[in-house]
Scaffold this motif. Structure first.
Motif, PDB file in Angstrom:
ATOM      1  N   GLU A   1       0.389  11.934  11.500  1.00 17.66           N
ATOM      2  CA  GLU A   1      -0.790  11.535  12.273  1.00 17.66           C
ATOM      3  C   GLU A   1      -2.019  11.459  11.369  1.00 17.66           C
ATOM      4  O   GLU A   1      -2.835  10.533  11.475  1.00 17.66           O
TER       5      GLU A   1
ATOM      6  N   THR B   1       0.850  -1.187   0.000  1.00 21.79           N
ATOM      7  CA  THR B   1       0.000   0.000   0.000  1.00 21.79           C
ATOM      8  C   THR B   1       0.885   1.235   0.000  1.00 21.79           C
ATOM      9  O   THR B   1       1.746   1.383   0.862  1.00 21.79           O
TER      10      THR B   1
ATOM     11  N   GLN C   1      -1.787   8.285   9.188  1.00 19.56           N
ATOM     12  CA  GLN C   1      -2.169   7.072   9.917  1.00 19.56           C
ATOM     13  C   GLN C   1      -3.682   6.990  10.079  1.00 19.56           C
ATOM     14  O   GLN C   1      -4.271   5.895  10.032  1.00 19.56           O
ATOM     15  N   GLU C   2      -4.309   8.137  10.240  1.00 18.82           N
ATOM     16  CA  GLU C   2      -5.778   8.168  10.347  1.00 18.82           C
ATOM     17  C   GLU C   2      -6.424   7.706   9.047  1.00 18.82           C
ATOM     18  O   GLU C   2      -7.382   6.918   9.059  1.00 18.82           O
ATOM     19  N   GLN C   3      -5.900   8.182   7.916  1.00 19.11           N
ATOM     20  CA  GLN C   3      -6.448   7.768   6.613  1.00 19.11           C
ATOM     21  C   GLN C   3      -6.157   6.298   6.337  1.00 19.11           C
ATOM     22  O   GLN C   3      -6.985   5.591   5.761  1.00 19.11           O
ATOM     23  N   LEU C   4      -4.983   5.827   6.738  1.00 22.15           N
ATOM     24  CA  LEU C   4      -4.648   4.413   6.563  1.00 22.15           C
ATOM     25  C   LEU C   4      -5.600   3.526   7.356  1.00 22.15           C
ATOM     26  O   LEU C   4      -6.021   2.463   6.890  1.00 22.15           O
ATOM     27  N   GLN C   5      -5.928   3.964   8.544  1.00 22.64           N
ATOM     28  CA  GLN C   5      -6.849   3.196   9.375  1.00 22.64           C
ATOM     29  C   GLN C   5      -8.234   3.140   8.741  1.00 22.64           C
ATOM     30  O   GLN C   5      -8.915   2.115   8.797  1.00 22.64           O
ATOM     31  N   LYS C   6      -8.646   4.237   8.138  1.00 21.19           N
ATOM     32  CA  LYS C   6      -9.928   4.275   7.437  1.00 21.19           C
ATOM     33  C   LYS C   6      -9.870   3.488   6.129  1.00 21.19           C
ATOM     34  O   LYS C   6     -10.899   3.025   5.629  1.00 21.19           O
ATOM     35  N   GLY C   7      -8.657   3.387   5.570  1.00 13.33           N
ATOM     36  CA  GLY C   7      -8.494   2.714   4.288  1.00 13.33           C
ATOM     37  C   GLY C   7      -9.014   3.528   3.131  1.00 13.33           C
ATOM     38  O   GLY C   7      -9.411   2.982   2.098  1.00 13.33           O
TER      39      GLY C   7
END
Length: 371
Positions: A171, A129, A174-180
């Protein structure tokens, strides 16, 4: 991913002595839109374009604006508002009811830092990714940054160009990665300079591993390639149809199954039409990271396999059963191999999108999730 590959291919064939080029990227969507953030269109100054940012409604106007951006050698952000009943607004009468921001970036052909070259570098690497940061808007000049510039995030050091706010940006990443999912974010650089970034999460293409050699493998492989996914067939090369060699991305002998790169963006289909083979392969594929495992055949067949494996001391966990889809596919009344392929691919797309695969008219929420 198919669109990105088509754009890269077209870009590689541009003669910079004859043509200029620009990249149009959807960086923000509010409300409804045919395409979502990350949709792209490569445009050359002779009026040719590859890809798309809408259903054909906005491409003509974007072409004109891209030519202006190329002439000025300057990136620009264009907003299309299809919510307003204004005869002078491009998109009025389309019924999309959304606001779309499109970033137009002139390209320096061959420059390793231009957006297409960066996309190319991502495609050439091992499946992973990628995170791309595109500067949508910069209030005023700041250091070496400029609108349209793309920064590829690999680690904290890759964010040094943003100065002291690099940790704030990380930060947000990482928030966007968590949301995908991709999305725009606003930041304030040193000195009070406002900046908008498009944080793009670019996962690898969906990978289907088809374990079987019968004639129904071919229409499934063809459909997979048509929508831009990757297809690997696991079968004895001497038993498969010749057409499959030209269709699949890879043909792997069963003994070499462990050599296949299988990640959580991979789906595996057991479709050998041989009971013993599928039973032997099921425990093997459950040891991989594949998010989806499909088994061709009626429910009674798969339940028999589960029971026999349990009797042999191989017990399937609840987590295993969530990954296993047996019978494979959506209930659309598929009969022919081509229709069955459609049923399987549709279910995989639904599972990977965390949807239930039901009719959109029954969905009470918007088609696409909104922030």
């Amino acid at each position: 991913m198919k669109e990105i590959k088509a754009i890269i291919n077209a870009y590689d064939h541009i003669d910079p002595t004859k043509n200029k080029a620009a990249l149009a990227t959807v960086v923000r969507v509010e409300g409804s839109s045919y395409r979502r953030t990350g949709a792209r269109m490569l445009i050359t100054d002779d009026g040719v374009w590859v890809g798309g940012i809408s259903g054909g409604c906005l491409e003509g106007d974007t072409l004109k604006r891209a030519r202006l951006a190329m002439a000025k050698s300057e990136a620009s952000l264009v907003t299309y508002d299809t919510t307003q009943d204004d005869q002078y607004q491009i998109g009025v009468g389309l019924g999309c009811n959304g606001v779309i921001d499109v970033l137009l970036t002139p390209l320096k052909i061959g420059d390793s830092n231009n957006p297409v070259e960066i996309l190319k570098s991502c495609m050439n690497e091992r499946r992973q990714t990628h995170v791309l940061l595109t500067i949508m808007r910069l209030e005023e000049s700041w250091e070496s940054l400029g609108a349209g510039q793309v920064v590829r995030y690999t680690d904290s050091d890759s964010l040094n160009v943003f100065g002291t706010i690099q940790f704030e940006i990380e930060e947000a990443i990482q928030e966007q990665l968590q949301k995908g999912k991709s999305g725009p974010k606003s930041f304030m650089l040193e000195g009070g300079v406002a900046m908008e970034l498009f944080i793009e999460i670019l996962p690898p293409e969906v990978h289907l591993v088809l374990m079987g050699h019968q004639y129904d493998v071919l229409p499934l492989a063809r459909l997979v390639k048509e929508i831009g996914w990757r297809a690997t067939v696991v079968a004895n090369p001497q038993k498969v149809m010749q057409k499959l060699f030209a269709t699949a991305d890879a043909l792997v002998a069963p003994a070499d199954f462990d050599s296949i790169l299988i990640d959580n963006h991979t789906a595996i289909i057991l479709m050998s039409h041989d009971y013993k083979t599928d039973k032997y392969n099921l425990p093997k594929v459950l040891q991989t990271k594949a998010s989806y495992i499909g088994m061709l055949g009626p429910r009674v067949r798969s339940e028999k396999i589960f029971n026999e494996l349990a009797q042999e001391g191989i017990h399937l966990t609840d987590a295993d059963m969530i990954r296993i889809h047996a019978p494979v596919g959506l209930d659309i009344g598929a009969v022919s191999p081509e229709e069955i392929a459609l049923s399987i691919v549709a279910e995989i797309r639904a599972v990977f999108s965390d949807r239930d695969g039901s009719a959109l008219r029954l969905r009470l929420a918007p088609i696409h999730e909104r922030d």
